[in-house]
Design an enzyme around this catalytic site. Structure first.
Site: not given
Ligand code: ADP
Length: 175
Positions: A13-14, A35-37, A120, A122-124
């Site tokens: 996990d970043i 997501g990660v954001d 990019s 993931g959801v992108y």
């Protein structure tokens, strides 16, 4: 003498990494998302959002830096990846630009170790093989010409993504 490779692949996990900078796959508002954001904003705390509000967003392919707040990482480099639209809308150039813009900011802020998520993918919806090739090629070309950052961690969230990165890094080493 430090023999560890300059490009490393980790499964993690970043938000847990104690590095000089982690990169966030943000959106153009820089005000948080999924997501990660979302994970980074939750872990860093509300102060991150206050600093992000002052930045007036970020364009696709560009990057902006903030402090890490409650994260173990010192800085967060926010970059905005392209949404995959079939490959004919300059997605590859924009994705490569995310990596170079982030690395330039990292070097300018004396960051020795930087961790990237799979921007990019993931959801992108950027295809993982293609996105990984761009990530690994762009990072390797950049660090080949520069002293900083010294170490790049590709921080993968799952085994399957890590395997794609490991193969891309191995292909790079074979030349
Ligand atoms: P994008 O909008 O750029 O596609 P996402 O956050 O949807 O960004 O996904 C980017 C990548 O980040 C995906 O491969 C996803 O699995 C991964 N990811 C999600 N959460 C984390 C996390 N906490 N640490 C590392 N990677 C993560």
């Amino acid at each position: 003498m430090n023999d560890s490779p300059r490009i490393q692949v980790h499964i993690d996990d970043i938000t847990k990494l104690a590095v000089d900078a982690i990169v966030n796959a943000a959106n153009t508002s820089l005000l948080g998302g999924g997501g990660v954001d979302g994970a980074i904003h939750r872990a860093a705390g509300r102060e991150l959002e206050f600093e992000c509000r002052m930045l007036n967003g970020c364009k696709i392919g560009e990057a902006k830096i903030t402090k890490g707040y409650k994260l173990p990482a010192r800085h967060i480099i926010h970059t905005v990846g392209p949404v995959w639209q079939g490959g004919g809308k300059g997605e590859a150039e924009l994705l490569a630009s995310c990596y170079t813009s982030s690395l330039e900011l990292a070097a300018a802020n004396d960051c020795r170790t930087v961790a990237f998520p799979a921007i990019s993918t993931g959801v992108y919806r950027y295809p993982k093989d293609e996105a990984t090739r761009i990530a690994v090629d762009t990072v390797s070309r950049f660090i080949g010409e520069k002293k900083l950052p010294e170490t790049i961690i590709f921080c993968c969230f799952d085994d399957q993504t890590a395997e794609i990165y490991r193969q891309a890094v191995a292909a790079l080493r074979k030349g």
